[in-house]
Design an enzyme around this catalytic site. Structure first.
Site, short mmCIF file in Angstrom:
data_model
loop_
_atom_site.label_atom_id
_atom_site.label_comp_id
_atom_site.label_asym_id
_atom_site.label_seq_id
_atom_site.Cartn_x
_atom_site.Cartn_y
_atom_site.Cartn_z
N HIS A 1 64.31 14.83 0.16
CA HIS A 1 63.55 15.24 1.35
C HIS A 1 62.63 14.11 1.77
O HIS A 1 62.14 13.35 0.93
CB HIS A 1 62.73 16.50 1.04
N ASP B 1 67.32 23.64 2.15
CA ASP B 1 68.59 23.68 2.86
C ASP B 1 69.76 24.08 1.97
O ASP B 1 70.72 24.69 2.42
CB ASP B 1 68.91 22.31 3.47
#
Length: 447
Positions: free
Chosen positions: A331, A387
Site C-alpha cells: 500500500h 482490497d
C-alpha cells in the site's frame, strides 16, 4: 485521551544556504510542514543557458505523484501508515466498527459529530424524501449494453441527473453557489447520497436484467440498497439481516481514506467551484483505475487467474521475478498490515456458509499465508490490504465480481461528501500545480 493541536505551536524553522548565490533563508515549519510558496523567496539570476528553469522566479518543489506533498488542511480522517491506524474525526475505526451504523459514521464524517437519535432520524428522513430520478436518467443507464461498463453507467446516470436541475450548476446560473453556503451544500450532499445509491442499484439491475425496485421509507440506507438490487429474502421481501450487518461494518471501514487519488481528483475539481456532481464524476473516474479503486476488482481477478491452491507457489515466484504484480498486497501509505484487513477477515468468518461456496477464497488465504512467510514480501513490508478480501465479502453476498467497484464507490460517497463540504467552507483557491519544462526552446520554423 483526547489530543488537540496546540493553539500556538513552538516556532521551528528550516535554514537554507543557496550555494548558487550564498544567500541565507529561514523557512518556518508548522505542523511538521513547510509552505512551498516560501521557496519562491529562494531566487537566483536567470539561467541564460536554459531560461525555462525560471530561476529568477524562485525555487520550485518537484514531487511527482505528490509522494510528499500536502495540499490541504483537513479535520476529517487521519491515517498513521507506520502504526496501521485510521481515525475518523479523532475516533479510531477499531472503536467504531460494530458499534456505530454506517449512516451514523457518514454523519460524523460529513458534519463532524456523532448524530443524536433525532439527528440520525432526520438524516434518514431527508434521504427518504429524495425523489427517484426521472425516467430519462434511467433511460440513459438502460441505453448501455447489459454487459457494458457498470462504472460508465453510473457516471452517465450522474451526468443525466445533473441536467435534471440546471439551477444547481454554478456555471449555468452565472455565480458561485455553494462556497460558504453550508445549507445549500447540505441539500446537494443529501441529493448525491440518495441518488448514488439509486443509480448504482439501477446500473446493477440493468446489468443482470432485473427490474429496479424503488426505495422504501422506513428502511436504512443499506437495507434500501439491497432492496433496490433485489437482494431480499423470499419469505419477508426484506434483506437478510446478516448481510445488512456485514455491509454496515464493511462500509464503515472504507467510508473514507483521507487524501486518496480520487479524493484529490474530487478536490481538484471542487477548487474550480462547479456543482458537486461534477466533482463526483472526477472522483469516480479516478477510482476506476487499477492502481486505485479498480484494484479491488483486479485483486479478485488476480486470485481468479491463479485458479487453485496448487498454483500459488508459481504465482509467487513470478511476482518475485518481477514478471507479474500481486494486487491486494502493499500500500502507498501502510508499512504494516492494513488495519481494515483484520475486520474484513472477521466479516468473512461470519459469512462462512456463503464463503464456502467460493473456492477462490481458499486460494486467497493460501496466497496470504505464503506471502506472510516469504522474506521477499516481509522485508519490503508488503502486507495484505483491504482490497485482497473485500471483494470476497461482496461475492459472498451474491454480487458478481464486476459489481465490486461500483459498490466500493457507493461506500466511499459519504467520505467524498465530507471532503467537498469541508472544501466549500475554505477560502477559494483553484488548484493549479506547476510543471518543470524540459523540452526545447526557441526553435525556428525554418529549421
Amino acid at each position: 485521551m483526547t489530543v488537540t493541536q496546540e493553539a500556538s505551536p513552538k516556532r521551528e524553522s528550516l535554514h537554507i544556504i543557496d550555494d548558487r548565490t550564498g544567500s541565507y533563508y529561514s523557512i518556518p515549519i508548522v505542523n511538521n510542514a513547510i509552505n512551498a510558496s516560501d521557496f519562491k523567496k529562494v531566487t537566483a539570476p536567470e539561467d541564460k543557458a536554459y531560461p525555462a528553469n525560471q530561476t529568477e522566479n524562485g525555487l520550485r518543489v518537484y514531487d511527482p505523484g505528490y509522494s510528499n506533498t500536502a495540499v490541504s488542511h483537513s479535520k476529517i480522517t487521519y491515517i498513521d501508515g507506520l502504526k496501521g491506524t485510521i481515525q475518523y474525526r479523532g475516533y479510531s475505526i477499531n472503536d467504531i466498527v460494530g458499534r456505530k451504523t454506517f449512516i451514523d459514521t457518514a454523519h460524523l464524517l460529513i458534519w463532524g459529530h456523532w448524530p443524536s437519535t433525532a439527528e440520525a432520524e432526520t438524516l434518514q428522513q431527508r434521504l427518504d424524501q429524495v425523489p427517484v430520478p426521472q425516467d430519462f436518467v434511467f433511460n440513459v443507464i438502460k441505453s448501455f449494453p447489459r454487459d457494458g461498463s457498470l462504472m460508465g453507467m453510473v457516471i452517465a446516470g450522474l451526468s443525466a441527473l445533473q441536467s435534471s436541475d440546471m439551477n444547481a450548476i454554478p456555471a449555468h446560473v452565472g455565480k458561485t453557489i455553494y462556497l460558504n453556503n453550508p445549507e445549500l451544500a447540505d441539500q446537494q450532499i443529501i441529493r448525491v447520497m440518495a441518488n448514488m445509491s439509486m443509480l448504482t442499484a439501477a446500473a446493477y439491475c440493468h446489468h443482470i436484467g432485473r427490474d429496479f425496485t424503488p426505495p422504501r421509507a422506513g428502511l436504512s440506507y443499506i437495507e434500501n440498497f439491497l432492496l433496490m438490487t433485489g437482494h431480499v429474502e423470499a419469505a419477508t421481501g426484506l434483506p437478510n439481516p446478516r448481510y445488512v450487518n456485514a455491509i454496515e461494518r464493511l462500509w464503515v471501514l472504507i467510508a473514507d481514506h483521507e487524501m486518496t487519488c480520487s479524493t484529490a481528483a474530487l478536490l481538484q475539481t471542487a477548487s474550480a467551484l462547479p456543482d458537486v456532481i461534477s466533482c463526483m464524476v472526477s472522483a469516480i473516474s479516478a477510482l476506476y483505475g487499477p492502481l486505485h479503486g479498480g484494484a479491488i476488482e483486479v485483486a479478485y481477478k488476480n486470485i481468479e487467474s491463479i485458479g487453485s491452491i496448487s498454483n500459488v507457489p508459481a504465482k509467487i515466484a513470478r511476482v518475485k521475478a518481477g514478471k507479474e504484480r500481486l494486487y491486494g498486497y502493499g500500500h502507498r501509505v501502510y508499512r504494516v498490515t492494513d488495519p481494515r484487513f483484520v475486520f474484513i477477515r472477521e466479516i468473512l468468518n461470519e459469512l462462512s456458509e456463503e464463503v464456502e461456496k467460493d473456492p477462490l477464497l481458499k486460494v486467497a488465504f493460501e496466497v496470504d499465508r505464503v506471502a506472510s512467510e516469504d522474506e521477499y514480501f516481509t522485508s519490503r513490508n508488503l502486507r495484505p490490504n483491504a482490497d485482497l478480501f473485500a471483494a470476497f465479502v461482496y461475492k459472498a453476498l451474491g454480487f458478481p465480481p464486476e459489481f465490486i467497484l461500483p459498490l466500493s464507490i457507493l461506500s466511499r460517497t459519504q467520505g467524498f461528501m465530507a471532503h467537498w463540504r469541508e472544501a466549500m467552507g475554505n477560502p477559494p483557491r483553484i488548484w493549479r500545480p506547476g510543471q518543470i519544462y524540459t523540452g526545447d526552446l526557441n526553435k525556428s520554423m525554418d529549421e
